[in-house]
Scaffold this active site. Sequence first.
Site, mmCIF file in Angstrom:
data_model
loop_
_atom_site.group_PDB
_atom_site.id
_atom_site.type_symbol
_atom_site.label_atom_id
_atom_site.label_comp_id
_atom_site.label_asym_id
_atom_site.label_seq_id
_atom_site.Cartn_x
_atom_site.Cartn_y
_atom_site.Cartn_z
ATOM 1 N N GLY A 42 0.778 -1.249 0.000
ATOM 2 C CA GLY A 42 0.000 0.000 0.000
ATOM 3 C C GLY A 42 0.802 1.288 0.000
ATOM 4 O O GLY A 42 0.345 2.302 -0.505
ATOM 5 N N GLU A 97 4.242 3.817 6.050
ATOM 6 C CA GLU A 97 3.054 2.964 5.919
ATOM 7 C C GLU A 97 1.925 3.784 5.292
ATOM 8 O O GLU A 97 1.894 5.010 5.399
ATOM 9 C CB GLU A 97 2.690 2.427 7.322
ATOM 10 C CG GLU A 97 1.396 1.669 7.453
ATOM 11 C CD GLU A 97 1.297 0.374 6.660
ATOM 12 O OE1 GLU A 97 1.605 0.389 5.457
ATOM 13 O OE2 GLU A 97 0.838 -0.631 7.229
ATOM 14 N N ASP A 98 0.991 3.098 4.638
ATOM 15 C CA ASP A 98 -0.087 3.818 3.972
ATOM 16 C C ASP A 98 -1.108 4.391 4.958
ATOM 17 O O ASP A 98 -1.468 5.553 4.892
ATOM 18 C CB ASP A 98 -0.789 2.924 2.922
ATOM 19 C CG ASP A 98 -1.270 1.582 3.463
ATOM 20 O OD1 ASP A 98 -1.036 1.269 4.649
ATOM 21 O OD2 ASP A 98 -1.881 0.824 2.680
ATOM 22 N N LYS A 129 -6.666 7.142 10.545
ATOM 23 C CA LYS A 129 -8.085 7.047 10.942
ATOM 24 C C LYS A 129 -8.130 7.062 12.454
ATOM 25 O O LYS A 129 -8.344 6.026 13.088
ATOM 26 C CB LYS A 129 -8.642 5.686 10.485
ATOM 27 C CG LYS A 129 -9.135 5.607 9.073
ATOM 28 C CD LYS A 129 -9.890 4.290 8.897
ATOM 29 C CE LYS A 129 -9.889 3.841 7.470
ATOM 30 N NZ LYS A 129 -10.495 2.521 7.266
ATOM 31 N N ASP A 157 -5.654 -0.249 -1.594
ATOM 32 C CA ASP A 157 -6.488 -1.142 -2.394
ATOM 33 C C ASP A 157 -7.738 -1.616 -1.666
ATOM 34 O O ASP A 157 -7.842 -1.532 -0.445
ATOM 35 C CB ASP A 157 -5.687 -2.390 -2.765
ATOM 36 C CG ASP A 157 -5.549 -3.348 -1.575
ATOM 37 O OD1 ASP A 157 -5.048 -2.914 -0.517
ATOM 38 O OD2 ASP A 157 -5.976 -4.517 -1.689
ATOM 39 N N ARG A 163 -5.497 0.642 -6.647
ATOM 40 C CA ARG A 163 -4.222 1.251 -6.234
ATOM 41 C C ARG A 163 -3.758 2.327 -7.198
ATOM 42 O O ARG A 163 -3.035 3.245 -6.837
ATOM 43 C CB ARG A 163 -3.110 0.195 -6.165
ATOM 44 C CG ARG A 163 -3.295 -0.858 -5.098
ATOM 45 C CD ARG A 163 -2.019 -1.687 -4.966
ATOM 46 N NE ARG A 163 -2.233 -2.948 -4.282
ATOM 47 C CZ ARG A 163 -2.245 -3.108 -2.964
ATOM 48 N NH1 ARG A 163 -2.084 -2.060 -2.175
ATOM 49 N NH2 ARG A 163 -2.438 -4.294 -2.434
#
Length: 180
Positions: A42, A97-98, A129, A157, A163
């Site tokens: 990701g 990290e995504d 989040k 994704d 993506r």
Amino acid sequence: MNNDIKVLFTEEQIRNRVKELGEEISRVYEGKKPHLVCILRGAVIFLSDLIRNISLPLTVDFMAISSYGSSDKSSGIVKIVKDLDETIEDRDVLIVEDIIDTGLTLKHLHQIFLARNPRDLKICVLLDKEDRRITNVDIDFVGFKVPSEFIVGYGLDFNGFYRNLPFLGILSANELSGGE
Ligand code: IMP
Ligand code: MG
């Protein structure tokens, strides 16, 4: 298929924010050579844009992980599918990290990395989040705070797809449940 996606951040908004993040990282690591570890898959687009906005000598490595449990519920038990190619011992490591959701994945990753004795360990996420967090993880660099929705695009994704969208969007409940 893309009609069910509501744009959350446009290409331009992402470009501007990633540039700011790169500048912030450049200031924080001034005089150092950060070693950026991209969590596959990701974060790959984020990493490639981010490093071009960091004005320091740096190195990159990649780790692929899979999370045990169902796809929409994080267990926090991380299985390393592809390990790093290089040692992180005595290096200034920045995990890229995504997205952080419950926080379980990054909490576990952080412990795995710490056990390998980096000189310094920081975390950079594109999306946070925060309302969904169930465990405390210190995040050093955050691109955007996002609502508790399912987000796709710019590397993120759903079942392997989306993506390649150049923007970040919210996938509708209809699309999530497999509707047309
Ligand atoms: P956590 O362990 O709950 O923090 O989950 C983090 C991981 O879940 C991320 O690395 C993503 O792979 C995945 N994930 C969580 N939320 C989303 C989302 O909105 N879109 C795509 N992937 C997500
Ligand atoms: Mg991930």
